[in-house]
Design a protein around this motif. Structure first.
Motif, PDB file in Angstrom:
ATOM      1  N   GLY A  16      23.820  43.845  55.353  1.00 18.47           N
ATOM      2  CA  GLY A  16      24.966  43.960  55.800  1.00 18.47           C
ATOM      3  C   GLY A  16      26.003  44.581  54.646  1.00 18.47           C
ATOM      4  O   GLY A  16      25.226  45.115  53.852  1.00 18.47           O
ATOM      5  N   ARG A  17      27.220  44.241  54.629  1.00 13.02           N
ATOM      6  CA  ARG A  17      28.139  44.780  53.670  1.00 13.02           C
ATOM      7  C   ARG A  17      27.643  44.347  51.970  1.00 13.02           C
ATOM      8  O   ARG A  17      27.910  45.264  51.122  1.00 13.02           O
ATOM      9  N   VAL A  18      26.741  43.470  51.910  1.00 11.71           N
ATOM     10  CA  VAL A  18      26.322  42.809  50.575  1.00 11.71           C
ATOM     11  C   VAL A  18      24.682  43.562  50.637  1.00 11.71           C
ATOM     12  O   VAL A  18      24.524  44.334  49.470  1.00 11.71           O
ATOM     13  N   ASP A  37      16.308  43.640  58.607  1.00 13.55           N
ATOM     14  CA  ASP A  37      17.558  43.428  59.467  1.00 13.55           C
ATOM     15  C   ASP A  37      17.092  43.204  60.892  1.00 13.55           C
ATOM     16  O   ASP A  37      16.314  43.869  61.221  1.00 13.55           O
ATOM     17  N   ASN A  38      17.908  42.097  61.457  1.00 12.90           N
ATOM     18  CA  ASN A  38      17.240  41.971  62.829  1.00 12.90           C
ATOM     19  C   ASN A  38      18.207  42.667  63.884  1.00 12.90           C
ATOM     20  O   ASN A  38      17.958  42.563  65.121  1.00 12.90           O
ATOM     21  N   LEU A  90      21.888  37.248  53.583  1.00 13.26           N
ATOM     22  CA  LEU A  90      22.281  36.971  55.090  1.00 13.26           C
ATOM     23  C   LEU A  90      23.673  36.351  55.260  1.00 13.26           C
ATOM     24  O   LEU A  90      24.160  35.736  53.968  1.00 13.26           O
ATOM     25  N   THR A  92      26.711  33.661  55.548  1.00 12.52           N
ATOM     26  CA  THR A  92      26.893  32.227  55.631  1.00 12.52           C
ATOM     27  C   THR A  92      27.958  31.738  56.064  1.00 12.52           C
ATOM     28  O   THR A  92      29.113  31.586  55.033  1.00 12.52           O
ATOM     29  N   THR A 127      26.612  33.737  49.624  1.00 12.88           N
ATOM     30  CA  THR A 127      27.344  32.907  49.026  1.00 12.88           C
ATOM     31  C   THR A 127      27.317  31.386  49.657  1.00 12.88           C
ATOM     32  O   THR A 127      27.052  31.425  50.894  1.00 12.88           O
ATOM     33  N   LYS A 268      36.525  31.642  54.440  1.00 10.81           N
ATOM     34  CA  LYS A 268      35.559  30.256  54.618  1.00 10.81           C
ATOM     35  C   LYS A 268      35.105  29.985  53.301  1.00 10.81           C
ATOM     36  O   LYS A 268      34.498  28.752  53.256  1.00 10.81           O
ATOM     37  N   ARG A 328      36.575  41.720  59.967  1.00  8.31           N
ATOM     38  CA  ARG A 328      36.106  40.387  60.264  1.00  8.31           C
ATOM     39  C   ARG A 328      37.452  39.285  59.574  1.00  8.31           C
ATOM     40  O   ARG A 328      37.762  39.300  58.584  1.00  8.31           O
TER      41      ARG A 328
HETATM   42  N1  LIG Z   1      31.171  41.041  52.478  1.00 12.88           N
HETATM   43  C1  LIG Z   1      31.456  40.899  51.380  1.00 12.88           C
HETATM   44  O1  LIG Z   1      32.201  41.476  50.610  1.00 12.88           O
HETATM   45  C2  LIG Z   1      30.933  39.706  50.527  1.00 12.88           C
HETATM   46  C3  LIG Z   1      31.156  39.747  49.209  1.00 12.88           C
HETATM   47  C4  LIG Z   1      30.521  38.654  48.524  1.00 12.88           C
HETATM   48  C5  LIG Z   1      29.723  37.742  48.872  1.00 12.88           C
HETATM   49  N2  LIG Z   1      29.518  37.616  50.452  1.00 12.88           N
HETATM   50  C6  LIG Z   1      28.606  36.984  50.878  1.00 12.88           C
HETATM   51  O2  LIG Z   1      27.494  37.584  51.160  1.00 12.88           O
HETATM   52  C7  LIG Z   1      26.625  37.159  52.375  1.00 12.88           C
HETATM   53  C8  LIG Z   1      26.424  38.261  53.101  1.00 12.88           C
HETATM   54  O3  LIG Z   1      27.500  38.980  53.744  1.00 12.88           O
HETATM   55  P1  LIG Z   1      27.609  40.348  54.523  1.00 12.88           P
HETATM   56  O4  LIG Z   1      29.101  40.501  54.398  1.00 12.88           O
HETATM   57  O5  LIG Z   1      27.067  41.260  53.810  1.00 12.88           O
HETATM   58  O6  LIG Z   1      27.237  39.711  55.808  1.00 12.88           O
HETATM   59  P2  LIG Z   1      27.126  40.536  57.059  1.00 12.88           P
HETATM   60  O7  LIG Z   1      27.260  39.855  58.424  1.00 12.88           O
HETATM   61  O8  LIG Z   1      27.793  41.853  57.156  1.00 12.88           O
HETATM   62  O9  LIG Z   1      25.472  40.982  56.800  1.00 12.88           O
HETATM   63  C9  LIG Z   1      24.458  40.207  57.284  1.00 12.88           C
HETATM   64  C10 LIG Z   1      23.445  40.877  57.811  1.00 12.88           C
HETATM   65  O10 LIG Z   1      22.137  40.099  58.231  1.00 12.88           O
HETATM   66  C11 LIG Z   1      21.614  40.387  59.514  1.00 12.88           C
HETATM   67  N3  LIG Z   1      20.828  39.339  60.020  1.00 12.88           N
HETATM   68  C12 LIG Z   1      21.560  38.239  60.378  1.00 12.88           C
HETATM   69  N4  LIG Z   1      20.507  37.286  60.743  1.00 12.88           N
HETATM   70  C13 LIG Z   1      19.284  37.768  60.461  1.00 12.88           C
HETATM   71  C14 LIG Z   1      17.971  37.404  60.430  1.00 12.88           C
HETATM   72  N5  LIG Z   1      17.633  36.247  61.021  1.00 12.88           N
HETATM   73  N6  LIG Z   1      16.920  38.191  59.829  1.00 12.88           N
HETATM   74  C15 LIG Z   1      17.336  39.574  59.687  1.00 12.88           C
HETATM   75  N7  LIG Z   1      18.404  39.870  59.407  1.00 12.88           N
HETATM   76  C16 LIG Z   1      19.666  39.128  59.892  1.00 12.88           C
HETATM   77  C17 LIG Z   1      22.882  40.790  60.436  1.00 12.88           C
HETATM   78  O11 LIG Z   1      22.435  41.906  61.234  1.00 12.88           O
HETATM   79  C18 LIG Z   1      23.710  41.758  59.226  1.00 12.88           C
HETATM   80  O12 LIG Z   1      23.454  43.134  59.125  1.00 12.88           O
HETATM   81  C19 LIG Z   1      27.468  36.091  52.902  1.00 12.88           C
HETATM   82  O13 LIG Z   1      26.985  34.800  52.502  1.00 12.88           O
HETATM   83  C20 LIG Z   1      28.784  36.297  52.556  1.00 12.88           C
HETATM   84  O14 LIG Z   1      29.684  35.147  52.180  1.00 12.88           O
HETATM   85  C21 LIG Z   1      30.145  38.847  51.188  1.00 12.88           C
END
Ligand SMILES: NC(=O)c1ccc[n+]([C@@H]2O[C@H](COP(=O)([O-])OP(=O)(O)OC[C@H]3O[C@@H](n4cnc5c(N)ncnc54)[C@H](O)[C@@H]3O)[C@@H](O)[C@H]2O)c1
Length: 424
Positions: A16-18, A37-38, A90, A92, A127, A268, A328
């Motif tokens: 994902g974005r992280v 990634d799934n 992933l 949270t 997180t 959140k 989001r």
């Molecule tokens: N987006 C931000 O700017 C940011 C910044 C700091 C921390 N975080 C934290 O980092 C974490 C990830 O955030 P994000 O924004 O990247 O989330 P996201 O939803 O963009 O990415 C999660 C990825 O995981 C994949 N996924 C979900 N279930 C799966 C599984 N069972 N197997 C394989 N892949 C799977 C999804 O398809 C998705 O591509 C969270 O805990 C978030 O709170 C996010």
């Protein structure tokens, strides 16, 4: 499996974005990376060399990594066990019960249980609520009898980088690492030494608290000007002038500007602290202030325009913050839903986000009100204000909590804003 025999240095689970910028950055620094990634669409985009979301410099990075062949992809979490280091990125989310939703992490752990082995390091980058790293270590120890910190390494290395600044901040922001047991922190630290940022070792729970309180601080800092904005409206005061009075030449602190404060993290992460809080309610109040901004703006419009039924209202911006394509948990969507419940004719424009919207011109044409919901750079141009003045109704009410054009008016008619913007 002994990671020493592996051909993969690090697996990143969740692109994902992280996770995706992190996986690409590891690969760009010469590590052999497995990205898991799934989501088939996500994997296909990466395989085809297309960044699935906007992140400054990431498209060029993806092209470089493609050419270097250092990134492999898989849709099976179990494949991550091929790597010495497994980094979990992933999502949270939080349940509506003020409680972390760990289902993605639990599912990945279960997939790894049968295949993960001694000397692996599992690093939680997501997180998480305080205590989660110890829970994960306990879960693995319970099911596989590992001595965590000796046979298997578990650590939390929270992501604190702001969207759009990944490639800059991965090398500069101190990288906090909280390892379980003797060696976990050191092992995780060696992986993140790939980047140039200083490594700061601490305990798992301190790493967890540091991350969520980084976001709680921001969420609270923005709630204060938002509450002040509501107070000013009650007293007939101008919030921008009061903020200027507070901050001008005053050496201690300073109050931020008002706005629509949300996004997937700020909205959140506070709940992860609140789930076991000794001061129940304080952060919920912060959340309530930020969450009530859309309703406050609509009530202010109704005080000036009367009923919004059948009035055209243009909402500019769906993204949760300026110049991102991430919508989001953006409050713009809540604003649109609330406007629809007023029976207003809502027209939306945002050129950044995946949700399809109309053009800027179409949104503002004949509008009775225009709300700047996101302060994208293009809305802050004086040309955008001119287009509103030319196309919207002559007495169009402009709602601008971001003070985009320097007019310093939260609610004002477009002609007033134009005059004040020219004078400022
Ligand atoms: N987006 C931000 O700017 C940011 C910044 C700091 C921390 N975080 C934290 O980092 C974490 C990830 O955030 P994000 O924004 O990247 O989330 P996201 O939803 O963009 O990415 C999660 C990825 O995981 C994949 N996924 C979900 N279930 C799966 C599984 N069972 N197997 C394989 N892949 C799977 C999804 O398809 C998705 O591509 C969270 O805990 C978030 O709170 C996010």
């Amino acid at each position: 499996m002994n990671p020493a025999q592996n051909t993969t240095d690090v697996a990143v689970v969740g692109l994902g974005r992280v996770g995706l910028p992190l996986a690409l950055s590891f690969a760009d620094r010469g590590l052999r990376v497995l990205g898991v990634d799934n989501d088939p669409a996500r994997l296909a985009a990466v395989r085809d060399g297309h960044m699935p979301f906007a992140e400054t410099g990431a498209q060029e990075l993806l092209a470089r990594v493609h050419a270097s062949d250092m990134l492999e992809l898989s849709d099976r979490v179990a494949d991550a066990a091929r790597a010495g280091h497994i980094v979990i990125t992933l999502g949270t989310p939080s349940f509506s019960h003020i409680e972390i939703d760990m289902r993605h992490i639990r599912s990945a752990l279960d997939d790894l249980l049968g295949v993960g082995g001694a000397r692996h390091s599992l690093i939680l980058r997501s997180t998480i609520a305080p205590g989660t790293t110890d829970f994960v270590a306990g879960y693995l120890a319970k099911h596989r009898s590992f001595a965590v910190g000796e046979d298997l390494f578990v650590a939390h290395a929270p992501e604190r980088i702001a969207a759009g600044r990944f490639l800059e901040e991965i090398d500069t922001l101190p990288c906090i690492i909280g390892g379980v047991g003797e060696e976990s922190g050191e092992v995780a630290g060696r992986l993140f030494e790939t980047f140039n940022a200083p490594i700061v070792q601490t305990t798992p729970v301190q790493a967890e608290l540091a991350k969520i309180w980084t976001n709680i601080l921001r969420y609270t800092q923005f709630a204060l000007p938002n509450l002040l904005m509501m107070d000013c409206e009650k007293h007939g005061a101008n919030v921008f002038e009061v903020i200027d009075l507070i901050n001008r030449d005053y050496p201690r602190g300073g109050i931020a500007a008002p706005g629509l404060t949300a996004g997937t993290c700020l909205r959140k992460d506070f709940a992860f602290s609140e789930e076991r809080s000794n001061a129940p309610g304080m952060l919920l109040a912060v959340s309530r202030v930020n969450e009530s901004v859309p309703l406050f703006l609509i009530e202010g419009m109704k005080r000036r325009l009367g009923s919004l039924a059948d009035r055209k209202v243009a909402v500019l911006g769906l993204a949760f913050k300026a110049d991102t394509d991430d919508e989001r948990d953006s409050l713009s969507h809540k604003l649109v839903r609330l406007l629809e419940r007023e029976l207003a004719d809502v027209a939306v424009h945002d050129g950044h986000v995946p949700t399809p919207t109309g053009t800027f011109e179409d949104a503002v044409t004949d509008a009775d009100a225009v709300i700047v919901a996101t302060n994208h750079s293009e809305f802050r141009e004086i040309a955008a204000l001119r287009t509103i003045a030319e196309r919207a109704s002559a007495d169009c009410l402009v709602v601008d909590p971001w003070n985009c054009w320097g007019a310093a008016q939260l609610f004002a008619y477009v002609s007033e804003i134009v005059a004040l913007a020219q004078a400022s």
